[in-house]
Scaffold this motif. Structure first.
Motif, PDB file in Angstrom:
ATOM      1  N   ARG A 265      -4.544 -31.582 -10.919  1.00  9.31           N
ATOM      2  CA  ARG A 265      -5.760 -30.920 -10.438  1.00  9.31           C
ATOM      3  C   ARG A 265      -6.886 -31.934 -10.286  1.00  9.31           C
ATOM      4  NH1 ARG A 265      -7.037 -25.968 -13.846  1.00  9.31           N
ATOM      5  NH2 ARG A 265      -5.383 -25.114 -12.519  1.00  9.31           N
ATOM      6  N   VAL A 266      -7.661 -31.751  -9.229  1.00  4.76           N
ATOM      7  CA  VAL A 266      -8.868 -32.540  -9.005  1.00  4.76           C
ATOM      8  C   VAL A 266     -10.010 -31.571  -8.734  1.00  4.76           C
ATOM      9  CG1 VAL A 266     -10.022 -34.264  -7.558  1.00  4.76           C
ATOM     10  CG2 VAL A 266      -7.554 -34.441  -7.987  1.00  4.76           C
ATOM     11  N   VAL A 267     -11.100 -31.727  -9.454  1.00  5.39           N
ATOM     12  CA  VAL A 267     -12.299 -30.930  -9.209  1.00  5.39           C
ATOM     13  C   VAL A 267     -13.450 -31.912  -8.991  1.00  5.39           C
ATOM     14  CG1 VAL A 267     -13.878 -29.170 -10.075  1.00  5.39           C
ATOM     15  CG2 VAL A 267     -11.445 -29.061 -10.671  1.00  5.39           C
ATOM     16  N   ALA A 268     -13.942 -31.951  -7.753  1.00  7.78           N
ATOM     17  CA  ALA A 268     -14.979 -32.918  -7.392  1.00  7.78           C
ATOM     18  C   ALA A 268     -16.252 -32.186  -6.994  1.00  7.78           C
ATOM     19  CB  ALA A 268     -14.494 -33.793  -6.235  1.00  7.78           C
ATOM     20  N   THR A 269     -17.377 -32.629  -7.550  1.00  2.00           N
ATOM     21  CA  THR A 269     -18.660 -31.968  -7.305  1.00  2.00           C
ATOM     22  C   THR A 269     -19.618 -32.926  -6.618  1.00  2.00           C
ATOM     23  OG1 THR A 269     -18.345 -30.651  -9.318  1.00  2.00           O
ATOM     24  CG2 THR A 269     -20.560 -30.721  -8.384  1.00  2.00           C
ATOM     25  N   THR A 270     -20.223 -32.472  -5.514  1.00  2.00           N
ATOM     26  CA  THR A 270     -21.171 -33.285  -4.768  1.00  2.00           C
ATOM     27  C   THR A 270     -22.549 -33.208  -5.418  1.00  2.00           C
ATOM     28  OG1 THR A 270     -21.919 -31.515  -3.293  1.00  2.00           O
ATOM     29  CG2 THR A 270     -19.894 -32.694  -2.662  1.00  2.00           C
ATOM     30  N   PRO A 271     -23.460 -34.102  -5.032  1.00  2.00           N
ATOM     31  CA  PRO A 271     -24.825 -34.031  -5.566  1.00  2.00           C
ATOM     32  C   PRO A 271     -25.517 -32.697  -5.256  1.00  2.00           C
ATOM     33  CG  PRO A 271     -24.431 -36.172  -4.574  1.00  2.00           C
ATOM     34  CD  PRO A 271     -23.252 -35.327  -4.228  1.00  2.00           C
ATOM     35  N   ARG A 272     -25.109 -32.038  -4.160  1.00  2.00           N
ATOM     36  CA  ARG A 272     -25.709 -30.753  -3.792  1.00  2.00           C
ATOM     37  C   ARG A 272     -25.105 -29.586  -4.567  1.00  2.00           C
ATOM     38  NH1 ARG A 272     -25.218 -30.074   2.512  1.00  2.00           N
ATOM     39  NH2 ARG A 272     -26.022 -28.031   1.865  1.00  2.00           N
ATOM     40  N   GLY A 273     -24.041 -29.856  -5.327  1.00  2.00           N
ATOM     41  CA  GLY A 273     -23.425 -28.804  -6.108  1.00  2.00           C
ATOM     42  C   GLY A 273     -22.219 -28.162  -5.457  1.00  2.00           C
ATOM     43  N   ASP A 274     -21.787 -28.658  -4.290  1.00  2.00           N
ATOM     44  CA  ASP A 274     -20.572 -28.153  -3.664  1.00  2.00           C
ATOM     45  C   ASP A 274     -19.369 -28.616  -4.487  1.00  2.00           C
ATOM     46  OD1 ASP A 274     -21.904 -26.945  -1.474  1.00  2.00           O
ATOM     47  OD2 ASP A 274     -22.082 -28.902  -0.501  1.00  2.00           O
ATOM     48  N   VAL A 275     -18.415 -27.710  -4.696  1.00  2.00           N
ATOM     49  CA  VAL A 275     -17.265 -28.010  -5.542  1.00  2.00           C
ATOM     50  C   VAL A 275     -15.981 -27.968  -4.718  1.00  2.00           C
ATOM     51  CG1 VAL A 275     -15.944 -27.328  -7.578  1.00  2.00           C
ATOM     52  CG2 VAL A 275     -18.437 -27.037  -7.555  1.00  2.00           C
ATOM     53  N   TYR A 276     -15.236 -29.055  -4.773  1.00  2.00           N
ATOM     54  CA  TYR A 276     -13.949 -29.179  -4.096  1.00  2.00           C
ATOM     55  C   TYR A 276     -12.863 -29.174  -5.175  1.00  2.00           C
ATOM     56  CZ  TYR A 276     -16.493 -30.744   0.086  1.00  2.00           C
ATOM     57  OH  TYR A 276     -17.331 -30.824   1.176  1.00  2.00           O
ATOM     58  N   THR A 277     -11.939 -28.212  -5.101  1.00  3.25           N
ATOM     59  CA  THR A 277     -10.867 -28.113  -6.079  1.00  3.25           C
ATOM     60  C   THR A 277      -9.519 -28.249  -5.394  1.00  3.25           C
ATOM     61  OG1 THR A 277     -12.197 -26.608  -7.444  1.00  3.25           O
ATOM     62  CG2 THR A 277      -9.827 -26.687  -7.880  1.00  3.25           C
ATOM     63  N   PHE A 278      -8.674 -29.149  -5.908  1.00  2.00           N
ATOM     64  CA  PHE A 278      -7.338 -29.381  -5.371  1.00  2.00           C
ATOM     65  C   PHE A 278      -6.324 -29.185  -6.493  1.00  2.00           C
ATOM     66  CE2 PHE A 278     -10.392 -31.896  -3.064  1.00  2.00           C
ATOM     67  CZ  PHE A 278     -10.005 -31.844  -1.736  1.00  2.00           C
ATOM     68  N   ASN A 279      -5.364 -28.298  -6.278  1.00  2.00           N
ATOM     69  CA  ASN A 279      -4.261 -28.116  -7.215  1.00  2.00           C
ATOM     70  C   ASN A 279      -2.979 -28.581  -6.534  1.00  2.00           C
ATOM     71  OD1 ASN A 279      -5.099 -26.641  -9.802  1.00  2.00           O
ATOM     72  ND2 ASN A 279      -6.159 -25.464  -8.230  1.00  2.00           N
ATOM     73  N   PHE A 280      -2.289 -29.542  -7.155  1.00  2.00           N
ATOM     74  CA  PHE A 280      -1.091 -30.131  -6.562  1.00  2.00           C
ATOM     75  C   PHE A 280       0.144 -29.687  -7.343  1.00  2.00           C
ATOM     76  CE2 PHE A 280      -4.580 -33.168  -5.759  1.00  2.00           C
ATOM     77  CZ  PHE A 280      -4.557 -33.172  -4.369  1.00  2.00           C
ATOM     78  N   THR A 281       1.158 -29.196  -6.602  1.00  2.00           N
ATOM     79  CA  THR A 281       2.394 -28.729  -7.222  1.00  2.00           C
ATOM     80  C   THR A 281       3.592 -29.168  -6.391  1.00  2.00           C
ATOM     81  OG1 THR A 281       2.229 -26.626  -6.017  1.00  2.00           O
ATOM     82  CG2 THR A 281       1.304 -26.681  -8.251  1.00  2.00           C
ATOM     83  N   ASP A 282       4.788 -28.974  -6.963  1.00  2.00           N
ATOM     84  CA  ASP A 282       6.051 -29.202  -6.239  1.00  2.00           C
ATOM     85  C   ASP A 282       6.143 -30.613  -5.644  1.00  2.00           C
ATOM     86  OD1 ASP A 282       6.746 -26.546  -6.787  1.00  2.00           O
ATOM     87  OD2 ASP A 282       5.770 -25.848  -4.958  1.00  2.00           O
ATOM     88  N   TYR A 283       5.880 -31.597  -6.477  1.00  2.00           N
ATOM     89  CA  TYR A 283       5.977 -32.986  -6.037  1.00  2.00           C
ATOM     90  C   TYR A 283       7.429 -33.364  -5.719  1.00  2.00           C
ATOM     91  CZ  TYR A 283       1.228 -34.563  -7.362  1.00  2.00           C
ATOM     92  OH  TYR A 283      -0.121 -34.769  -7.449  1.00  2.00           O
ATOM     93  N   LYS A 284       7.599 -34.128  -4.655  1.00  2.00           N
ATOM     94  CA  LYS A 284       8.876 -34.783  -4.346  1.00  2.00           C
ATOM     95  C   LYS A 284       8.546 -36.255  -4.100  1.00  2.00           C
ATOM     96  CE  LYS A 284      11.092 -30.719  -2.281  1.00  2.00           C
ATOM     97  NZ  LYS A 284      10.002 -29.786  -2.644  1.00  2.00           N
ATOM     98  N   LEU A 285       9.139 -37.138  -4.924  1.00  2.00           N
ATOM     99  CA  LEU A 285       8.772 -38.544  -4.921  1.00  2.00           C
ATOM    100  C   LEU A 285       9.838 -39.410  -4.262  1.00  2.00           C
ATOM    101  CD1 LEU A 285       7.538 -38.744  -8.630  1.00  2.00           C
ATOM    102  CD2 LEU A 285       6.242 -38.031  -6.611  1.00  2.00           C
ATOM    103  N   ASN A 286       9.355 -40.462  -3.560  1.00  2.00           N
ATOM    104  CA  ASN A 286      10.244 -41.462  -2.959  1.00  2.00           C
ATOM    105  C   ASN A 286      11.390 -40.804  -2.178  1.00  2.00           C
ATOM    106  OD1 ASN A 286       8.705 -43.598  -4.078  1.00  2.00           O
ATOM    107  ND2 ASN A 286       9.825 -43.424  -6.008  1.00  2.00           N
ATOM    108  N   THR A 287      11.010 -40.061  -1.161  1.00  2.00           N
ATOM    109  CA  THR A 287      11.974 -39.295  -0.364  1.00  2.00           C
ATOM    110  C   THR A 287      12.554 -40.089   0.804  1.00  2.00           C
ATOM    111  OG1 THR A 287      10.277 -38.419   1.138  1.00  2.00           O
ATOM    112  CG2 THR A 287      10.693 -37.195  -0.905  1.00  2.00           C
ATOM    113  N   LYS A 288      12.179 -41.373   0.920  1.00  2.00           N
ATOM    114  CA  LYS A 288      12.590 -42.205   2.058  1.00  2.00           C
ATOM    115  C   LYS A 288      12.090 -41.603   3.374  1.00  2.00           C
ATOM    116  CE  LYS A 288      16.632 -44.107  -0.288  1.00  2.00           C
ATOM    117  NZ  LYS A 288      18.103 -44.345  -0.251  1.00  2.00           N
ATOM    118  N   MET A 289      10.852 -41.230   3.360  1.00  2.00           N
ATOM    119  CA  MET A 289      10.192 -40.612   4.492  1.00  2.00           C
ATOM    120  C   MET A 289      10.140 -41.556   5.688  1.00  2.00           C
ATOM    121  SD  MET A 289       6.434 -38.864   4.209  1.00  2.00           S
ATOM    122  CE  MET A 289       6.897 -38.107   2.653  1.00  2.00           C
ATOM    123  N   SER A 290      10.264 -41.009   6.887  1.00  2.00           N
ATOM    124  CA  SER A 290      10.196 -41.799   8.116  1.00  2.00           C
ATOM    125  C   SER A 290       8.766 -41.835   8.655  1.00  2.00           C
ATOM    126  CB  SER A 290      11.119 -41.201   9.180  1.00  2.00           C
ATOM    127  OG  SER A 290      10.867 -41.779  10.438  1.00  2.00           O
TER     128      SER A 290
END
Length: 219
Positions: A172-197
């Motif tokens: 999770r990332v919760v980032a707040t701007t000086p104006r008070g706007d809040v950006y929230t990111f929840n990351f799930t279901d990771y797949k790592l090193n998939t040999k992506m093209s």
């Protein structure tokens, strides 16, 4: 007297052992940054909330600087960066935003994001180094960090990170701007090193949409 000295020595050893187990927030964050630097590519789902607006999409990343987000909500919206060209398709506005990235800007974009955060933000534990539940009723435990900007030039005043200490993945990332706007990111279901093209980052938006080139530099 001998018993006292023995007890004192044992206490001293215990204190040193406990001290050695303490990991500073900066050191912990560096270990996470170093781990992400070893990943060649990854995919995950992202639930994004900006104030009251909610979005959901699939994130694809490939080193050194390619990224794509295919949105489920809003449907068909896409953000794609192939290392030299940023394309954003907004189906609701029937608009395509394009920006060519200069070599110098691309070099900055290629820099590991976590390393940049370490450079421009100070890192602290939110409530200590012990892992706590991600949410009130969650079985997953995370270490919570708080990052404070070093100067007023940074876009976010404070950033909170929730990191699974076992997988070393950011949940999770919760980032707040000086104006008070809040950006929230929840990351799930990771797949790592998939040999992506690299073809994953070739995106052709609908030709019927209105195109706005170099939108970042437009008046």
């Amino acid at each position: 007297m001998k018993k006292f000295i023995c007890a004192l020595a044992m206490g001293f050893v215990f204190t040193l052992t406990s001290f050695a187990q303490i990991t500073t927030a900066s050191s912990f964050f560096k270990s996470i940054s170093d781990y992400y630097a070893t990943l060649q590519d990854y995919e995950c789902m992202a639930d994004i909330k900006i104030n009251k607006n909610e979005m959901r999409g699939k994130v694809s990343f490939m080193r050194p600087e390619m990224m794509r987000i295919d949105f489920i909500q809003p449907a068909n919206q896409c953000v794609c960066f192939d290392g030299s060209r940023l394309v954003i398709y907004l189906p609701g506005q029937s608009a395509i935003l394009e920006q060519n990235i200069t070599p110098s800007s691309a070099k900055i974009a290629a820099s590991p994001g976590l390393s940049l955060l370490r450079r421009y933000y100070t890192v602290a534990y939110e409530s200590g180094q012990a892992a706590v539940p991600l949410d009130e009723y969650s079985d997953e435990k995370v270490v919570n960090l708080v990052l404070y900007r070093r100067s007023s030039n940074e876009a976010f005043r404070v950033i909170k990170l929730s990191i699974n200490p076992t997988t070393k993945l950011i949940r999770r990332v919760v980032a707040t701007t000086p104006r008070g706007d809040v950006y929230t990111f929840n990351f799930t279901d990771y797949k790592l090193n998939t040999k992506m093209s690299e073809q994953r980052f070739v995106y052709d938006p609908p030709s019927s949409a209105n195109n706005y080139s170099n939108f970042l530099l437009s008046e």
